[in-house]
Design a protein around this motif. Structure first.
Motif, PDB file in Angstrom:
ATOM      1  N   UNK A   1     -42.633  26.418   5.011  1.00 37.08           N
ATOM      2  CA  UNK A   1     -42.405  24.995   5.178  1.00 37.08           C
ATOM      3  C   UNK A   1     -41.102  24.662   4.461  1.00 37.08           C
ATOM      4  N   UNK A   2     -40.212  23.978   5.172  1.00 36.32           N
ATOM      5  CA  UNK A   2     -38.927  23.584   4.570  1.00 36.32           C
ATOM      6  C   UNK A   2     -39.059  22.183   3.983  1.00 36.32           C
ATOM      7  N   UNK A   3     -38.652  22.065   2.723  1.00 31.85           N
ATOM      8  CA  UNK A   3     -38.723  20.788   2.023  1.00 31.85           C
ATOM      9  C   UNK A   3     -37.342  20.162   1.907  1.00 31.85           C
ATOM     10  N   UNK A   4     -37.339  18.832   1.826  1.00 30.37           N
ATOM     11  CA  UNK A   4     -36.131  18.056   1.541  1.00 30.37           C
ATOM     12  C   UNK A   4     -34.991  18.298   2.518  1.00 30.37           C
ATOM     13  N   UNK A   5     -35.317  18.628   3.754  1.00 31.38           N
ATOM     14  CA  UNK A   5     -34.292  18.713   4.787  1.00 31.38           C
ATOM     15  C   UNK A   5     -34.864  18.104   6.066  1.00 31.38           C
ATOM     16  N   UNK A   6     -33.996  17.466   6.800  1.00 33.20           N
ATOM     17  CA  UNK A   6     -34.417  16.777   8.016  1.00 33.20           C
ATOM     18  C   UNK A   6     -34.728  17.817   9.089  1.00 33.20           C
ATOM     19  N   UNK A   7     -35.931  17.734   9.627  1.00 34.16           N
ATOM     20  CA  UNK A   7     -36.392  18.678  10.642  1.00 34.16           C
ATOM     21  C   UNK A   7     -36.352  18.009  12.011  1.00 34.16           C
ATOM     22  N   UNK A   8     -35.897  18.738  12.980  1.00 40.78           N
ATOM     23  CA  UNK A   8     -35.765  18.220  14.343  1.00 40.78           C
ATOM     24  C   UNK A   8     -37.045  18.486  15.136  1.00 40.78           C
ATOM     25  N   UNK A 112     -42.859  10.336  20.052  1.00 42.68           N
ATOM     26  CA  UNK A 112     -41.421  10.234  19.818  1.00 42.68           C
ATOM     27  C   UNK A 112     -41.069  10.028  18.349  1.00 42.68           C
ATOM     28  N   UNK A 113     -41.835  10.601  17.445  1.00 43.80           N
ATOM     29  CA  UNK A 113     -41.512  10.520  16.030  1.00 43.80           C
ATOM     30  C   UNK A 113     -40.885  11.831  15.575  1.00 43.80           C
ATOM     31  N   UNK A 114     -39.577  11.889  15.603  1.00 42.60           N
ATOM     32  CA  UNK A 114     -38.789  12.998  15.086  1.00 42.60           C
ATOM     33  C   UNK A 114     -37.384  12.443  14.925  1.00 42.60           C
ATOM     34  N   UNK A 115     -36.705  12.717  13.880  1.00 42.02           N
ATOM     35  CA  UNK A 115     -36.860  13.792  12.920  1.00 42.02           C
ATOM     36  C   UNK A 115     -37.965  13.552  11.887  1.00 42.02           C
ATOM     37  N   UNK A 116     -38.242  14.634  11.150  1.00 42.81           N
ATOM     38  CA  UNK A 116     -39.309  14.641  10.158  1.00 42.81           C
ATOM     39  C   UNK A 116     -38.744  15.155   8.843  1.00 42.81           C
ATOM     40  N   UNK A 117     -39.206  14.570   7.752  1.00 38.32           N
ATOM     41  CA  UNK A 117     -38.799  15.004   6.411  1.00 38.32           C
ATOM     42  C   UNK A 117     -40.064  15.313   5.621  1.00 38.32           C
TER      43      UNK A 117
END
Length: 192
Positions: A1-8, A112-117
């Motif tokens: 899981x990537x933290x503190x970066x905006x995920x597409x 339609x909820x993206x990006x994700x943080x």
């Protein structure tokens, strides 16, 4: 899981799998409260019993005489019964999905909820912020406990939901009866 970066949106399946992997399938009982963000209506309490192993659940909401249920591939609601998959069954009772947060409708299309943080807060809590693709100001958040893989809080565009109690039930423990909700004296104290 990537933290503190905006995920597409392309990262969504990996993130959903990581969230699902936090949780050991079990039979769980959860109670909680939900209230409109505007605060004009009284908060409503609810109870959920979910068993991920046999893909079943029951949902009781304060003030409703009907108990929504899902078992053996059939959803039983006030509108009748219909065959539907477990993943789609929570649409009639969205609070059920807090116990399986990877099934929330927030994970990209059709919501339609993206990006994700994703951010880790206070040790073992994951704050997941979903931004609407057409309006960056429209955001929804859930708070997932890494220890049990359950979303203990949800801050939607129109309502706030908080789980006030959650526990794993014994396999031989009888299903709880329809609850009698006592009057809510105050909003639950939120601690991290």
């Amino acid at each position: 899981m990537r933290f503190d970066s905006v995920l597409a949106a392309a990262d969504v399946p990996t993130l959903q799998a990581a969230v699902a992997a936090l949780r050991r399938p079990a039979r769980r009982l959860a109670r909680g409260v939900t209230a409109p963000r505007a605060g004009l209506a009284q908060p409503l309490q609810f109870q959920v019993v979910i068993d991920e192993r046999d893909h079943s659940w029951t949902f009781d909401r304060q003030g409703d005489r009907h108990r929504d249920q899902y078992r053996d591939g059939v959803l039983f609601s006030v509108d009748g019964s219909v065959e539907v998959s477990f993943a789609r069954s929570g649409a009639v009772a969205p609070r059920v999905r807090l116990l399986t947060p990877e099934l929330l409708l927030l994970w990209g299309s059709p919501a339609s909820f993206a990006p994700i943080l994703v951010q880790r807060i206070h040790g073992h809590w994951l704050l997941v912020t979903f931004e609407h693709e057409r309006d960056p100001a429209d955001r929804v958040t859930v708070v997932i406990d890494e220890r049990d893989g359950v979303a203990h809080r949800s801050y939607g565009t129109s309502e706030i939901t908080v789980l006030t109690e959650i526990r794993v039930m014994d396999d031989d423990e009888p299903a709880p009866p329809r609850p009698r909700f006592s009057r809510l004296q105050e909003w639950p104290v939120l601690e991290y």
